[in-house]
Write a protein that holds these residues in place. Structure first.
Motif, PDB file in Angstrom:
ATOM      1  N   ARG A 159       0.823  -1.208   0.193  1.00 11.14           N
ATOM      2  CA  ARG A 159      -0.106  -0.069   0.104  1.00 11.14           C
ATOM      3  C   ARG A 159       0.994   1.232   0.012  1.00 11.14           C
ATOM      4  O   ARG A 159       0.628   2.173  -0.510  1.00 11.14           O
ATOM      5  N   ALA A 160       1.940   1.152   0.824  1.00 14.91           N
ATOM      6  CA  ALA A 160       2.856   2.256   0.808  1.00 14.91           C
ATOM      7  C   ALA A 160       3.604   2.691  -0.470  1.00 14.91           C
ATOM      8  O   ALA A 160       3.816   3.487  -1.115  1.00 14.91           O
ATOM      9  N   ALA A 161       3.795   1.478  -1.253  1.00 12.80           N
ATOM     10  CA  ALA A 161       4.361   1.560  -2.490  1.00 12.80           C
ATOM     11  C   ALA A 161       3.571   2.197  -3.592  1.00 12.80           C
ATOM     12  O   ALA A 161       3.730   2.764  -4.429  1.00 12.80           O
ATOM     13  N   ALA A 162       2.301   1.705  -3.499  1.00 12.98           N
ATOM     14  CA  ALA A 162       1.187   2.111  -4.272  1.00 12.98           C
ATOM     15  C   ALA A 162       1.173   3.873  -4.236  1.00 12.98           C
ATOM     16  O   ALA A 162       0.988   4.555  -5.123  1.00 12.98           O
ATOM     17  N   ARG A 163       1.103   4.299  -3.154  1.00 15.70           N
ATOM     18  CA  ARG A 163       1.095   5.552  -2.899  1.00 15.70           C
ATOM     19  C   ARG A 163       2.261   6.377  -3.165  1.00 15.70           C
ATOM     20  O   ARG A 163       2.275   7.361  -4.015  1.00 15.70           O
ATOM     21  N   ALA A 164       3.670   5.685  -3.132  1.00 11.31           N
ATOM     22  CA  ALA A 164       4.836   6.263  -3.590  1.00 11.31           C
ATOM     23  C   ALA A 164       4.812   6.253  -5.179  1.00 11.31           C
ATOM     24  O   ALA A 164       5.067   7.436  -5.707  1.00 11.31           O
ATOM     25  N   LEU A 165       4.161   5.282  -5.693  1.00 12.77           N
ATOM     26  CA  LEU A 165       4.168   5.300  -7.284  1.00 12.77           C
ATOM     27  C   LEU A 165       3.010   6.166  -7.836  1.00 12.77           C
ATOM     28  O   LEU A 165       3.084   6.511  -8.992  1.00 12.77           O
ATOM     29  N   SER A 166       2.076   6.573  -7.064  1.00 14.84           N
ATOM     30  CA  SER A 166       1.192   7.631  -7.549  1.00 14.84           C
ATOM     31  C   SER A 166       1.536   8.797  -8.099  1.00 14.84           C
ATOM     32  O   SER A 166       0.726   9.472  -8.787  1.00 14.84           O
ATOM     33  N   VAL A 167       2.760   9.119  -7.625  1.00 13.65           N
ATOM     34  CA  VAL A 167       3.241  10.497  -7.943  1.00 13.65           C
ATOM     35  C   VAL A 167       3.734  10.306  -9.405  1.00 13.65           C
ATOM     36  O   VAL A 167       4.055  11.556 -10.098  1.00 13.65           O
ATOM     37  N   LEU A 168       3.832   9.194 -10.111  1.00 21.67           N
ATOM     38  CA  LEU A 168       4.251   8.968 -11.387  1.00 21.67           C
ATOM     39  C   LEU A 168       3.286   9.068 -12.344  1.00 21.67           C
ATOM     40  O   LEU A 168       2.149   8.312 -12.100  1.00 21.67           O
ATOM     41  N   ALA A 169       3.438   9.454 -13.554  1.00 16.20           N
ATOM     42  CA  ALA A 169       2.751   9.357 -14.667  1.00 16.20           C
ATOM     43  C   ALA A 169       2.610   8.082 -15.276  1.00 16.20           C
ATOM     44  O   ALA A 169       3.651   7.296 -15.160  1.00 16.20           O
ATOM     45  N   PRO A 170       1.654   7.555 -15.993  1.00 17.17           N
ATOM     46  CA  PRO A 170       1.716   6.166 -16.544  1.00 17.17           C
ATOM     47  C   PRO A 170       2.827   6.092 -17.316  1.00 17.17           C
ATOM     48  O   PRO A 170       3.422   4.792 -17.119  1.00 17.17           O
ATOM     49  N   ARG A 171       3.289   6.708 -18.202  1.00 16.44           N
ATOM     50  CA  ARG A 171       4.489   6.752 -18.980  1.00 16.44           C
ATOM     51  C   ARG A 171       5.644   6.748 -18.036  1.00 16.44           C
ATOM     52  O   ARG A 171       6.601   5.705 -18.402  1.00 16.44           O
ATOM     53  N   GLU A 172       5.804   7.114 -17.122  1.00 16.36           N
ATOM     54  CA  GLU A 172       6.959   7.286 -16.044  1.00 16.36           C
ATOM     55  C   GLU A 172       7.160   5.984 -15.455  1.00 16.36           C
ATOM     56  O   GLU A 172       8.063   5.306 -15.249  1.00 16.36           O
ATOM     57  N   THR A 173       6.067   5.276 -15.009  1.00 20.00           N
ATOM     58  CA  THR A 173       5.672   4.016 -14.499  1.00 20.00           C
ATOM     59  C   THR A 173       6.330   2.886 -15.207  1.00 20.00           C
ATOM     60  O   THR A 173       6.934   2.039 -15.009  1.00 20.00           O
ATOM     61  N   GLU A 174       5.943   3.179 -16.651  1.00 19.47           N
ATOM     62  CA  GLU A 174       6.384   2.087 -17.568  1.00 19.47           C
ATOM     63  C   GLU A 174       7.756   2.136 -17.869  1.00 19.47           C
ATOM     64  O   GLU A 174       8.462   1.130 -18.028  1.00 19.47           O
ATOM     65  N   VAL A 175       8.375   3.377 -17.768  1.00 22.22           N
ATOM     66  CA  VAL A 175       9.959   3.595 -17.922  1.00 22.22           C
ATOM     67  C   VAL A 175      10.587   2.723 -16.896  1.00 22.22           C
ATOM     68  O   VAL A 175      11.374   2.285 -17.088  1.00 22.22           O
ATOM     69  N   LEU A 176       9.980   3.015 -15.643  1.00 23.03           N
ATOM     70  CA  LEU A 176      10.519   2.528 -14.480  1.00 23.03           C
ATOM     71  C   LEU A 176      10.646   1.040 -14.426  1.00 23.03           C
ATOM     72  O   LEU A 176      11.458   0.599 -14.066  1.00 23.03           O
ATOM     73  N   GLU A 177       9.469   0.596 -14.749  1.00 29.23           N
ATOM     74  CA  GLU A 177       9.401  -1.002 -15.001  1.00 29.23           C
ATOM     75  C   GLU A 177      10.613  -1.406 -15.869  1.00 29.23           C
ATOM     76  O   GLU A 177      11.236  -2.412 -15.586  1.00 29.23           O
ATOM     77  N   LEU A 178      10.657  -0.763 -16.946  1.00 28.78           N
ATOM     78  CA  LEU A 178      11.820  -0.894 -17.847  1.00 28.78           C
ATOM     79  C   LEU A 178      13.373  -1.125 -17.384  1.00 28.78           C
ATOM     80  O   LEU A 178      14.180  -1.839 -17.741  1.00 28.78           O
ATOM     81  N   ILE A 179      13.379   0.102 -16.885  1.00 24.85           N
ATOM     82  CA  ILE A 179      14.625   0.351 -15.908  1.00 24.85           C
ATOM     83  C   ILE A 179      14.993  -0.880 -15.210  1.00 24.85           C
ATOM     84  O   ILE A 179      16.102  -1.475 -14.990  1.00 24.85           O
ATOM     85  N   ALA A 180      13.758  -1.273 -14.422  1.00 31.37           N
ATOM     86  CA  ALA A 180      14.061  -2.409 -13.318  1.00 31.37           C
ATOM     87  C   ALA A 180      14.087  -3.651 -14.052  1.00 31.37           C
ATOM     88  O   ALA A 180      15.042  -4.585 -13.613  1.00 31.37           O
TER      89      ALA A 180
END
Length: 232
Positions: A159-180
Motif C-alpha cells: 500500500r505504501a508502494a502504491a502511494r509512492a508510485l502514484s506520483v508518477l505518470a503512467p508513462r513514467e511508471t512504464e519507464v521505471l518498469e523497463l529500467i528495473a
C-alpha cells in the motif's frame, strides 16, 4: 579539454587479496586520468581511509575481513550518510546475492571481477561522472533472481508502494518498469518508440519524484515495492 589536463579521478582500492589489489593499482595507475590515493585490505580500513582521503570513487570488494564490503558500503554511501562516497562494487558471480544487498546499501554500480581492465577503468569514469553502472544483462540476472526473496513486500508495504508510485505518470511508471528489467535508455527508447532524449527526461523525472539518487536506486526501488518481480 583532454583527460590528461583535467583533475584526475581519485580512487581508493579496497580488496583483501594482495595480488588482486596490486593488479588493480597497476591498471589504474597506468591511466592518465586516474590516481590511486589509497589501498585497504579490510572493510574497517576502507571506511577509515575513505573518510580521511575522500576519494572520488571507492572500488570495493564484497568479501573482506573485519567488516564486509556491504556494511562498508552502507557506512560510506547508505541512505543515512550525509555526504556519501561513490562506491563501485567488484564481485564474482557466486556472490551475486550479496551484490543486490550492496546496491541496496548505496553502491553506485557493480562489475564482475573477470571484466576486462578497460571495462573496470571505464566503470570508474562512469561513476565518477555521476552516473550509475548496471550492465543490463547482469541486472536482470542478479536483481531479478533475488529481489523477490530478499524484499518481498508485505501488504502494508504494498500500500505504501502504491502511494509512492502514484506520483508518477503512467508513462513514467512504464519507464521505471523497463529500467528495473535492466534495459538501457536506448533499449527503452526502442521498446517505447521514443527518442533517447525523451527517455532521459523521463528517467530524470522519475528519480526526482521518487527522491532517488541514481538509476541503481531506481532498480532496487522497483523490485522492493513489487512493481516488477523475478518473473517479470
Amino acid at each position: 579539454m583532454g583527460l590528461a589536463s583535467a583533475a584526475p579521478i581519485r580512487v581508493l582500492v579496497c580488496e583483501d587479496q594482495e595480488l588482486v589489489r596490486t593488479g588493480y593499482v597497476t591498471i589504474f595507475t597506468a591511466q592518465p586520468d586516474l590516481e590511486v590515493v589509497g589501498e585497504a585490505a579490510d572493510g574497517r580500513a576502507a571506511v577509515e581511509a575513505a573518510g580521511r582521503l575522500r576519494p572520488d570513487v571507492v572500488v570495493m570488494d564484497i568479501r573482506m575481513p573485519l567488516l564486509d564490503g556491504i556494511e562498508a558500503t552502507r557506512l560510506l554511501a547508505g541512505p543515512e550518510v550525509a555526504d556519501p562516497v561513490k562506491v563501485l562494487v567488484v564481485t564474482t558471480f557466486n556472490l551475486d546475492e550479496y551484490v543486490y544487498e550492496a546496491l541496496r546499501a548505496g553502491a553506485s554500480g557493480f562489475l564482475l571481477k573477470d571484466s576486462p581492465p578497460r571495462d573496470l577503468v571505464q566503470g570508474i569514469r562512469t561513476i565518477a561522472a555521476g552516473e550509475s553502472l548496471l550492465a543490463p544483462a547482469v541486472t536482470r540476472q542478479l536483481v531479478g533472481r533475488f529481489a523477490d526473496r530478499i524484499v518481498r513486500p508485505a501488504d502494508d508495504r504494498k500500500r505504501a508502494a502504491a502511494r509512492a508510485l502514484s506520483v508518477l505518470a503512467p508513462r513514467e511508471t512504464e519507464v521505471l518498469e523497463l529500467i528495473a528489467e535492466g534495459l538501457s535508455n536506448a533499449e527503452i527508447a526502442d521498446r517505447m518508440v521514443l527518442s533517447r532524449e525523451t527517455v532521459k527526461t523521463y528517467v530524470s523525472r522519475i528519480l526526482t519524484k521518487l527522491g532517488l539518487r541514481d538509476r541503481v536506486q531506481a532498480v532496487v526501488f522497483a523490485h522492493r515495492v513489487g512493481l516488477v518481480t523475478a518473473q517479470g
